[in-house]
Design a protein around this motif. Structure first.
Motif, short mmCIF file in Angstrom:
data_model
loop_
_atom_site.label_atom_id
_atom_site.label_comp_id
_atom_site.label_asym_id
_atom_site.label_seq_id
_atom_site.Cartn_x
_atom_site.Cartn_y
_atom_site.Cartn_z
N ASN A 85 53.50 -1.95 -4.26
CA ASN A 85 52.84 -2.59 -5.40
C ASN A 85 53.38 -2.03 -6.72
O ASN A 85 53.63 -2.77 -7.66
CB ASN A 85 51.33 -2.39 -5.34
CG ASN A 85 50.67 -3.25 -4.30
OD1 ASN A 85 51.24 -4.23 -3.83
ND2 ASN A 85 49.47 -2.89 -3.92
N VAL A 86 53.56 -0.72 -6.77
CA VAL A 86 54.06 -0.09 -7.98
C VAL A 86 55.47 -0.61 -8.29
O VAL A 86 55.77 -0.93 -9.46
CB VAL A 86 54.05 1.45 -7.86
CG1 VAL A 86 54.78 2.10 -9.03
CG2 VAL A 86 52.62 1.97 -7.78
N LEU A 94 57.76 -6.56 -12.83
CA LEU A 94 57.05 -7.49 -13.71
C LEU A 94 56.88 -6.92 -15.13
O LEU A 94 56.28 -7.57 -15.98
CB LEU A 94 55.68 -7.82 -13.13
CG LEU A 94 55.68 -8.59 -11.81
CD1 LEU A 94 54.28 -8.64 -11.21
CD2 LEU A 94 56.23 -10.00 -12.00
N ASN A 95 57.39 -5.70 -15.33
CA ASN A 95 57.28 -5.01 -16.62
C ASN A 95 55.84 -4.78 -17.05
O ASN A 95 55.50 -4.87 -18.23
CB ASN A 95 58.04 -5.77 -17.73
CG ASN A 95 59.52 -5.72 -17.52
OD1 ASN A 95 60.09 -4.69 -17.15
ND2 ASN A 95 60.19 -6.84 -17.75
#
Length: 70
Positions: A60-61, A67-68
């Motif tokens: 997820n990270v 996705l910035n």
């Protein structure tokens, strides 16, 4: 009395990790990638490290970074 900021930081991280792990005990609907994280001005401000310490999934990270989001 000596101030022990590291203990406070550790408690903030541990509390955030517990909240992340139990997903607020169903009291509030959250997504599968929900993450609670805590920080304050005295902590090292490396958001990736903080998120991982608070229980965020590594995948997820990575996605959030793409996705910035941070």
């Amino acid at each position: 009395m000596k101030e022990d900021w590291e203990t406070g930081d550790d408690l903030l991280i541990k509390t955030s990790k517990l909240i992340t792990a139990n997903k607020l005990k169903g009291k509030v609907p959250v997504s599968d990638d929900f993450i609670a994280f805590g920080t304050d001005w005295s902590m090292e401000y490396d958001i990736e490290t903080i998120l991982l310490k608070c229980g965020a999934d590594k995948d997820n990270v990575k996605q959030w970074k793409k996705l910035n989001w941070f």
